[in-house]
Structures are given as structure tokens and as C-alpha cells.
Design a protein around this motif. Structure first.
Motif, PDB file in Angstrom:
ATOM      1  N   LEU A   1     -18.137 -18.478  32.904  1.00  0.00           N
ATOM      2  CA  LEU A   1     -18.544 -17.944  31.604  1.00  0.00           C
ATOM      3  C   LEU A   1     -17.328 -17.654  30.728  1.00  0.00           C
ATOM      4  O   LEU A   1     -17.368 -17.859  29.499  1.00  0.00           O
ATOM      5  CB  LEU A   1     -19.377 -16.675  31.807  1.00  0.00           C
ATOM      6  N   TRP A   2     -16.250 -17.191  31.341  1.00  0.00           N
ATOM      7  CA  TRP A   2     -15.009 -16.947  30.597  1.00  0.00           C
ATOM      8  C   TRP A   2     -14.447 -18.264  30.068  1.00  0.00           C
ATOM      9  O   TRP A   2     -13.989 -18.353  28.931  1.00  0.00           O
ATOM     10  CB  TRP A   2     -14.015 -16.247  31.510  1.00  0.00           C
ATOM     11  N   GLU A   3     -14.495 -19.293  30.900  1.00  0.00           N
ATOM     12  CA  GLU A   3     -13.994 -20.609  30.502  1.00  0.00           C
ATOM     13  C   GLU A   3     -14.770 -21.159  29.308  1.00  0.00           C
ATOM     14  O   GLU A   3     -14.185 -21.748  28.380  1.00  0.00           O
ATOM     15  CB  GLU A   3     -14.083 -21.581  31.676  1.00  0.00           C
ATOM     16  N   ASN A   4     -16.092 -20.988  29.309  1.00  0.00           N
ATOM     17  CA  ASN A   4     -16.899 -21.460  28.181  1.00  0.00           C
ATOM     18  C   ASN A   4     -16.420 -20.864  26.861  1.00  0.00           C
ATOM     19  O   ASN A   4     -16.271 -21.571  25.850  1.00  0.00           O
ATOM     20  CB  ASN A   4     -18.371 -21.105  28.398  1.00  0.00           C
ATOM     21  N   ARG A   5     -16.183 -19.567  26.869  1.00  0.00           N
ATOM     22  CA  ARG A   5     -15.722 -18.891  25.655  1.00  0.00           C
ATOM     23  C   ARG A   5     -14.320 -19.356  25.275  1.00  0.00           C
ATOM     24  O   ARG A   5     -14.009 -19.523  24.082  1.00  0.00           O
ATOM     25  CB  ARG A   5     -15.746 -17.372  25.851  1.00  0.00           C
ATOM     26  N   ALA A   6     -13.470 -19.563  26.280  1.00  0.00           N
ATOM     27  CA  ALA A   6     -12.094 -19.990  26.008  1.00  0.00           C
ATOM     28  C   ALA A   6     -12.065 -21.389  25.392  1.00  0.00           C
ATOM     29  O   ALA A   6     -11.271 -21.656  24.471  1.00  0.00           O
ATOM     30  CB  ALA A   6     -11.272 -19.949  27.292  1.00  0.00           C
ATOM     31  N   ILE A   7     -12.921 -22.273  25.883  1.00  0.00           N
ATOM     32  CA  ILE A   7     -12.967 -23.635  25.330  1.00  0.00           C
ATOM     33  C   ILE A   7     -13.518 -23.617  23.907  1.00  0.00           C
ATOM     34  O   ILE A   7     -12.991 -24.291  23.009  1.00  0.00           O
ATOM     35  CB  ILE A   7     -13.807 -24.547  26.233  1.00  0.00           C
TER      36      ILE A   7
END
Length: 211
Positions: free
Chosen positions: A147-153
Motif C-alpha cells: 500500500l505504501w508503494e502504491n502511494r509512492a508510485i
């Protein structure tokens, strides 16, 4: 003259009618385990569907909006600033919005379902203790990092491109894939071990003529 006292008749109240106990409605450990197994199977099917939909279908189709460039989510080894810059030039606002929408739907449901189903499989097939908690760590970490990666991308397509943001997103993507493999190994390892254990138990019972 003393008044004669009448003896009061005592009436025994009829016992309250009790409904007969239906053995089929009683919750037994076997039924509880069976219900949990059904939930586990259904959840596993949904999780596999979400993985195929998210990674094999939607993210691959997103390449049609990026001149054939791979989406960051799919790059196990991470990605560079140059790759992200090329994506920003190839994808317009609608395409970036489409990727954001994918992250908020299938990209949200897949990690949550996989984490919950893996933890349920561990809960059903392992005894309470430190081993259960250790096996719970990878799926929980996977859901958080995913979920953190989704926001970062998604943040990479907003405003000026920051190399530090690209490095963070790339690290999260690589970590996410490692945790995904670890979670899948735990899930299928626990299921295979449970199947082998059940098979051996039934085999021993059949040898004794108890089945």
C-alpha cells in the motif's frame, strides 16, 4: 371464635417446554475447522483472481498508454529516474489517473486479501506460539509495503520529479516483491504441509480399518 383457616391448594406449575436439542446445530471443532477451510478456499480463489487481474491483465494493458513502457509495479529489480521520466513523458494526465485508479481498486484489494488469507491459513494449521507470530510477519509487512508503494508510485507523476522519491518507490517495489514471494511461500507451504498431514492421518486410520 377463631376463624377456620382454609388450606391453600398447591398447584405444581408445568415445567417450561424445552425444545429438543438438535445435534446438527451444535458447533463442534470439526465443523468449525470445516467452515474455516471453506473460507480459506474461497479467499484463495479470490486472491488468485486479483493477482491475475492486477498483474497479468490491468498493468500489462497499461503499457498501451505508455508506449510499451513497463509499469513500475511490475519491475522486480526496481527502476531508474530515466525510466520514470520516460513514463511521465509517455503518459498523459488521464493515463496517470488510470494508474492511480488501479492502485485504489485491485492494487488495494490484492495485498489485503493475500495477507488475510495467509494469516488465516497459518492460524488454522499451526499451533499457538512464536512460530505462528513469525509466520504472520511477512504477510502483514507485505500489505503495509504494498500500500505504501502504491502511494509512492502515484506521487512520481505529480509535480517535479524527485530522484529521492524515485529511489524510495523503487526500493519499496523490490521489497514488496520479496515479501510477496515470502508470503506466497508461507501460504502454499502451510497448505501443502496440512494436506500431507491429513493424508497421513487418514492413511493410518485406513490401515487400522477405522475408515
Amino acid at each position: 371464635m377463631a376463624k377456620s383457616q382454609k388450606k391453600k391448594k398447591k398447584y405444581n406449575r408445568p415445567a417450561a417446554a424445552t425444545a429438543p436439542i438438535n445435534p446438527s446445530t451444535q458447533r463442534t471443532p470439526e465443523k468449525a475447522a470445516g467452515n474455516a477451510s471453506l473460507i480459506l478456499i474461497a479467499g484463495l480463489v479470490v486472491t488468485l483472481f486479483l493477482f491475475g487481474y492486477f498483474h497479468l491483465l490491468v498493468l500489462n494493458q497499461m503499457e498501451d498508454l505508455s508506449n510499451g513502457l513497463t509499469m513500475p509495479d511490475q519491475m522486480i529489480g526496481g527502476y531508474s529516474v530515466e525510466h520514470v521520466e520516460a513514463l511521465r513523458q509517455a503518459m498523459d494526465a488521464d493515463a496517470a489517473g488510470q494508474l492511480n485508479y488501479v492502485h485504489k481498486t485491485a492494487g488495494l484489494l490484492f495485498p489485503l486479501f493475500l495477507a488475510l488469507i495467509t494469516m488465516l491459513a497459518v492460524n488454522i494449521n499451526t499451533a499457538r506460539g512464536s512460530v505462528r507470530w513469525i509466520l504472520w510477519v511477512p504477510p502483514m509487512a507485505f500489505a503495509v509495503v504494498d500500500l505504501w508503494e502504491n502511494r509512492a508510485i502515484d506521487a512520481l507523476f505529480i509535480g517535479a520529479l524527485d530522484p529521492a522519491a524515485v529511489s524510495l518507490a523503487s526500493t519499496l517495489t523490490t521489497t514488496r516483491w520479496m515479501l510477496l514471494f515470502a508470503t506466497a511461500a508461507i501460504l502454499f507451504g502451510v497448505l501443502i504441509a496440512a494436506f500431507v498431514r491429513t493424508f497421513r492421518e487418514k492413511w493410518e486410520l485406513s490401515k487400522r480399518g477405522l475408515l
